[in-house]
Write an enzyme that holds these catalytic residues in place. Structure first.
Site, PDB file in Angstrom:
ATOM      1  CB  SER A 120      -1.013   0.037   1.136  1.00 44.16           C
ATOM      2  OG  SER A 120      -1.968   1.042   0.868  1.00 44.16           O
TER       3      SER A 120
ATOM      4  CG  HIS B 130       1.516  14.855   4.027  1.00 47.80           C
ATOM      5  ND1 HIS B 130       1.830  14.973   2.689  1.00 47.80           N
ATOM      6  CD2 HIS B 130       0.670  13.799   4.124  1.00 47.80           C
ATOM      7  CE1 HIS B 130       1.185  14.043   2.009  1.00 47.80           C
ATOM      8  NE2 HIS B 130       0.482  13.311   2.859  1.00 47.80           N
TER       9      HIS B 130
ATOM     10  CB  CYS C 116      -2.842  -5.057   1.856  1.00 48.82           C
ATOM     11  SG  CYS C 116      -3.961  -3.671   1.639  1.00 48.82           S
TER      12      CYS C 116
END
Length: 134
Positions: free
Chosen positions: A82, A87, A102
């Protein structure tokens, strides 16, 4: 047997149900040294280390610096399992971190912990969501 029960059964010899294992660890990091939050190369290397620590397979990583008010750095690692997204907002000494995987073999909590330890926030929040199909 109902149609729903049929869809939930797996025809594998082990008899295990067929499902997606999704693990999502995400959070907010507060009061971080602004210089670290603005160092694109450091943050990209940090996310790469987290990919390896969590037993993920890197597909691609991208990092961007944003100037001006509310500027900072974004690093996105696309992994086979995934992604990791970091940020930062250096003016606010703040970062958000998102690690979603996953599969049973990956460990998003270890990736999250590695990044938090390196950024050394004065405080942080961590959340977990089970994103599995069943």
């Amino acid at each position: 047997m109902s149609e729903q029960e049929v869809l939930q059964k797996n025809n594998s010899p082990e008899g295990k149900e067929d499902r997606i294992i999704g693990k999502h660890v995400f959070g907010n990091l507060y009061d971080i040294d602004a210089e670290r939050l603005n160092d694109k190369e450091f943050l990209e290397k940090l996310v790469l280390e987290a990919v390896n620590i969590a037993h993920m397979k890197l597909v691609e990583i991208k990092a961007w610096s944003f100037g001006g008010k509310k500027g900072g750095v974004s690093v996105i690692a696309l992994v086979e399992e995934s992604h990791i997204a970091l940020h930062t907002w250096n003016e606010y000494n703040y970062a958000t971190l998102d690690v979603y995987t996953c599969g049973e073999d990956s460990d998003p909590q270890s990736a999250f912990a590695h990044i938090v330890n390196a950024l050394n926030p004065k405080r942080y929040q961590m959340f977990y969501a089970d994103r599995s199909s069943q």
